[in-house]
Design a protein around this motif. Sequence first.
Motif, mmCIF file in Angstrom:
data_model
loop_
_atom_site.group_PDB
_atom_site.id
_atom_site.type_symbol
_atom_site.label_atom_id
_atom_site.label_comp_id
_atom_site.label_asym_id
_atom_site.label_seq_id
_atom_site.Cartn_x
_atom_site.Cartn_y
_atom_site.Cartn_z
ATOM 1 N N ARG A 1 0.819 -1.208 0.000
ATOM 2 C CA ARG A 1 0.000 0.000 0.000
ATOM 3 C C ARG A 1 0.854 1.260 0.000
ATOM 4 N NH1 ARG A 1 -3.903 -1.685 4.918
ATOM 5 N NH2 ARG A 1 -4.732 -3.563 3.980
ATOM 6 N N PHE A 2 1.929 1.183 0.780
ATOM 7 C CA PHE A 2 2.787 2.363 0.865
ATOM 8 C C PHE A 2 3.385 2.701 -0.494
ATOM 9 C CE2 PHE A 2 6.914 4.391 1.440
ATOM 10 C CZ PHE A 2 6.520 5.538 2.113
ATOM 11 N N LYS A 3 3.884 1.680 -1.205
ATOM 12 C CA LYS A 3 4.481 1.920 -2.526
ATOM 13 C C LYS A 3 3.434 2.479 -3.493
ATOM 14 C CE LYS A 3 8.107 -1.581 -2.514
ATOM 15 N NZ LYS A 3 8.573 -2.819 -3.166
ATOM 16 N N TYR A 4 2.230 1.940 -3.429
ATOM 17 C CA TYR A 4 1.157 2.427 -4.300
ATOM 18 C C TYR A 4 0.832 3.885 -3.975
ATOM 19 C CZ TYR A 4 -3.391 2.379 -6.721
ATOM 20 O OH TYR A 4 -4.450 2.656 -7.541
ATOM 21 N N ALA A 5 0.710 4.204 -2.691
ATOM 22 C CA ALA A 5 0.430 5.591 -2.285
ATOM 23 C C ALA A 5 1.555 6.520 -2.725
ATOM 24 C CB ALA A 5 0.230 5.660 -0.769
ATOM 25 N N LEU A 6 2.789 6.070 -2.561
ATOM 26 C CA LEU A 6 3.935 6.876 -2.975
ATOM 27 C C LEU A 6 3.923 7.099 -4.495
ATOM 28 C CD1 LEU A 6 6.542 8.302 -2.085
ATOM 29 C CD2 LEU A 6 7.726 6.110 -2.408
ATOM 30 N N ARG A 7 3.624 6.041 -5.240
ATOM 31 C CA ARG A 7 3.538 6.156 -6.701
ATOM 32 C C ARG A 7 2.448 7.144 -7.106
ATOM 33 N NH1 ARG A 7 3.927 0.961 -7.538
ATOM 34 N NH2 ARG A 7 1.704 0.539 -7.699
ATOM 35 N N LEU A 8 1.287 7.065 -6.481
ATOM 36 C CA LEU A 8 0.207 8.014 -6.774
ATOM 37 C C LEU A 8 0.627 9.440 -6.442
ATOM 38 C CD1 LEU A 8 -3.008 6.129 -5.553
ATOM 39 C CD2 LEU A 8 -2.387 6.676 -7.911
ATOM 40 N N ALA A 9 1.293 9.623 -5.310
ATOM 41 C CA ALA A 9 1.731 10.967 -4.909
ATOM 42 C C ALA A 9 2.750 11.526 -5.898
ATOM 43 C CB ALA A 9 2.315 10.926 -3.494
ATOM 44 N N ILE A 10 3.699 10.700 -6.301
ATOM 45 C CA ILE A 10 4.716 11.150 -7.258
ATOM 46 C C ILE A 10 4.076 11.543 -8.580
ATOM 47 C CG2 ILE A 10 6.652 10.353 -8.696
ATOM 48 C CD1 ILE A 10 7.570 8.738 -6.169
ATOM 49 N N PHE A 11 3.173 10.700 -9.089
ATOM 50 C CA PHE A 11 2.559 11.020 -10.369
ATOM 51 C C PHE A 11 1.528 12.142 -10.258
ATOM 52 C CE2 PHE A 11 4.746 7.297 -11.822
ATOM 53 C CZ PHE A 11 5.077 7.648 -13.117
ATOM 54 N N ALA A 12 0.993 12.370 -9.066
ATOM 55 C CA ALA A 12 0.124 13.539 -8.870
ATOM 56 C C ALA A 12 0.927 14.811 -9.071
ATOM 57 C CB ALA A 12 -0.507 13.507 -7.478
ATOM 58 N N VAL A 13 2.119 14.827 -8.506
ATOM 59 C CA VAL A 13 2.989 16.006 -8.639
ATOM 60 C C VAL A 13 3.484 16.144 -10.081
ATOM 61 C CG1 VAL A 13 5.182 17.024 -7.898
ATOM 62 C CG2 VAL A 13 3.643 15.991 -6.210
ATOM 63 N N ILE A 14 3.937 15.035 -10.674
ATOM 64 C CA ILE A 14 4.429 15.066 -12.056
ATOM 65 C C ILE A 14 3.325 15.511 -13.017
ATOM 66 C CG2 ILE A 14 5.152 13.583 -13.988
ATOM 67 C CD1 ILE A 14 6.775 11.957 -11.924
ATOM 68 N N SER A 15 2.104 15.057 -12.792
ATOM 69 C CA SER A 15 0.991 15.322 -13.716
ATOM 70 C C SER A 15 0.382 16.707 -13.560
ATOM 71 C CB SER A 15 -0.101 14.274 -13.516
ATOM 72 O OG SER A 15 0.380 12.988 -13.811
ATOM 73 N N GLU A 16 0.694 17.399 -12.482
ATOM 74 C CA GLU A 16 0.021 18.674 -12.229
ATOM 75 C C GLU A 16 0.319 19.731 -13.281
ATOM 76 O OE1 GLU A 16 -2.782 21.029 -10.754
ATOM 77 O OE2 GLU A 16 -2.455 18.922 -10.283
ATOM 78 N N LEU A 17 1.550 19.882 -13.674
ATOM 79 C CA LEU A 17 1.892 20.874 -14.692
ATOM 80 C C LEU A 17 1.209 20.541 -16.032
ATOM 81 C CD1 LEU A 17 3.465 23.434 -15.449
ATOM 82 C CD2 LEU A 17 5.392 21.946 -16.022
ATOM 83 N N PRO A 18 1.320 19.298 -16.540
ATOM 84 C CA PRO A 18 0.588 18.982 -17.778
ATOM 85 C C PRO A 18 -0.928 19.144 -17.635
ATOM 86 C CG PRO A 18 2.255 17.322 -17.378
ATOM 87 C CD PRO A 18 2.214 18.209 -16.154
ATOM 88 N N PHE A 19 -1.472 18.829 -16.457
ATOM 89 C CA PHE A 19 -2.908 18.997 -16.214
ATOM 90 C C PHE A 19 -3.297 20.472 -16.318
ATOM 91 C CE2 PHE A 19 -6.414 19.824 -13.237
ATOM 92 C CZ PHE A 19 -7.366 18.908 -13.686
ATOM 93 N N ASP A 20 -2.514 21.318 -15.669
ATOM 94 C CA ASP A 20 -2.801 22.757 -15.715
ATOM 95 C C ASP A 20 -2.667 23.309 -17.130
ATOM 96 O OD1 ASP A 20 -3.330 22.806 -13.018
ATOM 97 O OD2 ASP A 20 -1.376 23.586 -12.444
ATOM 98 N N ILE A 21 -1.637 22.867 -17.845
ATOM 99 C CA ILE A 21 -1.441 23.330 -19.217
ATOM 100 C C ILE A 21 -2.540 22.802 -20.135
ATOM 101 C CG2 ILE A 21 0.067 23.126 -21.245
ATOM 102 C CD1 ILE A 21 2.451 23.139 -19.241
ATOM 103 N N GLY A 22 -2.849 21.511 -20.023
ATOM 104 C CA GLY A 22 -3.801 20.875 -20.933
ATOM 105 C C GLY A 22 -5.254 21.198 -20.681
#
Length: 170
Positions: A1-22
């Motif tokens: 669960r921890f790895k999954y939560a960490l993966r979601l958190a990392i990709f939430a941060v990575i995806s934020e700029l493309p989300f805002d732009i797109g």
Amino acid sequence: RFKYALRLAIFAVISELPFDIGLMGGIYKPDHNNVFFTLLIGLLMIWLMETVKEKLNGEKQILAVIIYALTVAAACGTAYFIKSDYIHVGVLTIACFYVLRLKREWSTTAAVSCLTLLGSSLEAFAFADVFILKVYNGQRGRNLKFFFYIFYPAHLLLIGLIAHFCFKPV
């Protein structure tokens, strides 16, 4: 669960700029955050609910229901506060799927109804998902998780670039 939560958190941060732009039309729009934040909140909510279930060992069912309700309310409030995609409706949909997971038709109906009745008019199309989920055999498909983790920010960035170069105001 921890790895999954960490993966979601990392990709939430990575995806934020493309989300805002797109989708938001700018570089930094803190008033609306991507769906990975909603999924992370949903995972943390389920994790807490399972922890409560393990600790109570089937005892004190009324207390468990109260804690479940408070957990869902806190998760919905968090999603609303940070303005994650689908806000509290997305988290409530995740809760419907989780709480009713042993009764697949009930969980699907509750989750889709939640999206349709509480979400925006665009989410009303979620009822089409009922037919897709009806034929799901419960088995995991090919392991393409990292493809979709990468696809999400990449396609949003592509949408933003197309919008910028093709629909730029003159």
